[in-house]
Write a protein that holds these residues in place. Sequence first.
Motif, PDB file in Angstrom:
ATOM      1  N   LEU A   1      47.843-100.347-118.937  1.00 34.08           N
ATOM      2  CA  LEU A   1      49.043-100.443-118.102  1.00 34.08           C
ATOM      3  C   LEU A   1      50.115-101.327-118.724  1.00 34.08           C
ATOM      4  O   LEU A   1      51.244-101.388-118.218  1.00 34.08           O
ATOM      5  CB  LEU A   1      48.669-100.980-116.712  1.00 34.08           C
ATOM      6  CG  LEU A   1      47.643-100.173-115.917  1.00 34.08           C
ATOM      7  CD1 LEU A   1      47.480-100.752-114.523  1.00 34.08           C
ATOM      8  CD2 LEU A   1      48.011 -98.712-115.847  1.00 34.08           C
ATOM      9  N   TRP A   2      49.777-102.034-119.789  1.00 38.62           N
ATOM     10  CA  TRP A   2      50.744-102.877-120.481  1.00 38.62           C
ATOM     11  C   TRP A   2      51.381-102.155-121.664  1.00 38.62           C
ATOM     12  O   TRP A   2      52.216-102.731-122.372  1.00 38.62           O
ATOM     13  CB  TRP A   2      50.076-104.167-120.949  1.00 38.62           C
ATOM     14  CG  TRP A   2      49.779-105.107-119.828  1.00 38.62           C
ATOM     15  CD1 TRP A   2      48.873-104.949-118.825  1.00 38.62           C
ATOM     16  CD2 TRP A   2      50.408-106.368-119.588  1.00 38.62           C
ATOM     17  NE1 TRP A   2      48.893-106.020-117.977  1.00 38.62           N
ATOM     18  CE2 TRP A   2      49.824-106.918-118.419  1.00 38.62           C
ATOM     19  CE3 TRP A   2      51.400-107.092-120.251  1.00 38.62           C
ATOM     20  CZ2 TRP A   2      50.204-108.152-117.905  1.00 38.62           C
ATOM     21  CZ3 TRP A   2      51.766-108.333-119.731  1.00 38.62           C
ATOM     22  CH2 TRP A   2      51.175-108.845-118.568  1.00 38.62           C
ATOM     23  N   GLY A   3      50.985-100.918-121.901  1.00 36.93           N
ATOM     24  CA  GLY A   3      51.508-100.167-123.030  1.00 36.93           C
ATOM     25  C   GLY A   3      52.364 -98.999-122.580  1.00 36.93           C
ATOM     26  O   GLY A   3      52.633 -98.813-121.388  1.00 36.93           O
ATOM     27  N   PRO A   4      52.797 -98.173-123.527  1.00 37.61           N
ATOM     28  CA  PRO A   4      53.619 -97.003-123.181  1.00 37.61           C
ATOM     29  C   PRO A   4      52.795 -95.962-122.431  1.00 37.61           C
ATOM     30  O   PRO A   4      51.573 -95.951-122.487  1.00 37.61           O
ATOM     31  CB  PRO A   4      54.075 -96.479-124.545  1.00 37.61           C
ATOM     32  CG  PRO A   4      53.033 -96.966-125.505  1.00 37.61           C
ATOM     33  CD  PRO A   4      52.571 -98.288-124.980  1.00 37.61           C
ATOM     34  N   VAL A   5      53.482 -95.089-121.733  1.00 35.55           N
ATOM     35  CA  VAL A   5      52.844 -94.000-121.008  1.00 35.55           C
ATOM     36  C   VAL A   5      52.662 -92.815-121.943  1.00 35.55           C
ATOM     37  O   VAL A   5      53.648 -92.237-122.412  1.00 35.55           O
ATOM     38  CB  VAL A   5      53.673 -93.594-119.785  1.00 35.55           C
ATOM     39  CG1 VAL A   5      53.098 -92.343-119.135  1.00 35.55           C
ATOM     40  CG2 VAL A   5      53.726 -94.737-118.782  1.00 35.55           C
ATOM     41  N   ALA A   6      51.397 -92.481-122.243  1.00 37.52           N
ATOM     42  CA  ALA A   6      51.082 -91.337-123.102  1.00 37.52           C
ATOM     43  C   ALA A   6      51.905 -91.411-124.381  1.00 37.52           C
ATOM     44  O   ALA A   6      51.854 -92.418-125.092  1.00 37.52           O
ATOM     45  CB  ALA A   6      51.289 -90.039-122.329  1.00 37.52           C
ATOM     46  N   ASP A   7      52.686 -90.374-124.677  1.00 40.73           N
ATOM     47  CA  ASP A   7      53.463 -90.349-125.914  1.00 40.73           C
ATOM     48  C   ASP A   7      54.937 -90.651-125.684  1.00 40.73           C
ATOM     49  O   ASP A   7      55.779 -90.353-126.529  1.00 40.73           O
ATOM     50  CB  ASP A   7      53.316 -88.981-126.597  1.00 40.73           C
ATOM     51  CG  ASP A   7      53.713 -87.826-125.673  1.00 40.73           C
ATOM     52  OD1 ASP A   7      54.040 -88.095-124.491  1.00 40.73           O
ATOM     53  OD2 ASP A   7      53.684 -86.669-126.117  1.00 40.73           O
ATOM     54  N   GLU A   8      55.258 -91.245-124.554  1.00 42.98           N
ATOM     55  CA  GLU A   8      56.652 -91.550-124.267  1.00 42.98           C
ATOM     56  C   GLU A   8      57.211 -92.545-125.269  1.00 42.98           C
ATOM     57  O   GLU A   8      56.540 -93.504-125.659  1.00 42.98           O
ATOM     58  CB  GLU A   8      56.801 -92.126-122.853  1.00 42.98           C
ATOM     59  CG  GLU A   8      56.679 -91.096-121.753  1.00 42.98           C
ATOM     60  CD  GLU A   8      57.018 -91.684-120.394  1.00 42.98           C
ATOM     61  OE1 GLU A   8      57.316 -92.882-120.321  1.00 42.98           O
ATOM     62  OE2 GLU A   8      56.983 -90.932-119.407  1.00 42.98           O
ATOM     63  N   SER A   9      58.444 -92.316-125.680  1.00 40.05           N
ATOM     64  CA  SER A   9      59.118 -93.247-126.574  1.00 40.05           C
ATOM     65  C   SER A   9      60.168 -94.078-125.844  1.00 40.05           C
ATOM     66  O   SER A   9      60.904 -94.840-126.470  1.00 40.05           O
ATOM     67  CB  SER A   9      59.789 -92.480-127.720  1.00 40.05           C
ATOM     68  OG  SER A   9      60.718 -91.541-127.214  1.00 40.05           O
TER      69      SER A   9
END
Length: 440
Positions: free
Chosen positions: A133-141
């Motif tokens: 939850l602290w990182g990007p969502v899937a491959d979203e840039s």
Amino acid sequence: MSPATLTKTVAVLGASFGGAGAAQVLARGLPKGWRVVVVDRNTHLNHLYVLPRYAVLPGHEHKAFIPYTTMFRGSDMSATSVVLHAQVTSLSPHSVTLSRAFPEHGVDSATRRLPFDYLIYALGSHMPAPVDLWGPVADESVVIPPSQGTKAEGMQWLKRFQKRVERSPSVLVVGSGALGIQYATDIAEVYPTTHVTLLHSRERLLPKFEQQMHDEIVSRLSALNVTTILGDRLDLSSVSSGKTLRSSNGTLERVVRTQSGREVSAELILLCTGQTPNTALMEALLPKAVVPDGPNKGCVRVQRSMQVAVPAPTSSPGQGGWDDTGMRLHVPYPHLFAIGDAADAFGAMNAGHTAHSQGDIAARNILTLIKRASGASDAGAELEHYVAPPDGIKVTLGLRHGVSKIRGPVQAHADGVPDLNAKYMWKVFGIDVEDADMYK
């Protein structure tokens, strides 16, 4: 009693299943003049086991975040013990430095240091991207502000993930531990027109368990029309190669390659691998306490008392105990403990129930050491030793189906509920609520 007069502190770093349980045991058992200070980067307990489901199925995301407000309810320490919402930036033998000051709790703005007399290190693992939850969502840039670990941010992350899965016509799930299996089966059931492929490097799924476990999972994957590729590993260099193709329905898909040379195309790729122990702070303090290589790489060495340990000097063969490889261990700081995913805990699998039992033992051993130091008449008890239980697991295989191995034979079941009975875990943490109350 003010923080200035609370001269004795047990610090617990991490308030998930193991840390929260240990803090509750301590709060019920510490003598007067002591307090428990729990530090966690999240405002709520993140119920990890429901995150894959809620990242696919809309409408339940608010149930994944459980307030810490009842952690010390009913204990004599409820007025003095506290959960601090902060990150730990450094660790020394008798203090931790936090990302924020809490003057009202004795953490001043000049140093942001929290002194402690005992410490339980329960910072768990860095999770794979599909549940980070602290990182990007899937491959979203899309660039988003750094997470502050709030419930609102967590809910928004899950909703964005749901939308990303919903609009994908094809998904490749890499890694068939429980996380990958849950994602593949949930996506296939919630979106039956989505083409789901599951890639795993081994010939058997969950090979720690009986063949029946594998057979039940493969049968359910087949029923959900999931393409399953076993015994082949993803060539990670192909993930960043940028190769694409246009599918028959006009969708632009990414093309990756396995180590055997097989090409697999998917519009969305979920890498459900790479969970690593969150032990950098302990390694900076005690480099030799962290396992440098092998299957337990990155874990903190511990004695069976859950005290942090290092390899014993060869000149002192009589000191300490042994780890599960036969290495003789020495405890340099008897007041430091480590539990859960961060600990090399004698073969215990990474799970909430094992972290909880390790936390209980660490907490009770701290209480024993405090009694010894005080000269209490009942302070002669030996420290408790942790023994890992037999491996057990429960894996969902879609919204209703699942398979489990818990103190008995492998069992298939079809009695699941969409929200995975999240209310049960709220009750475990002392909150008896209805669905409408789970937004707090």
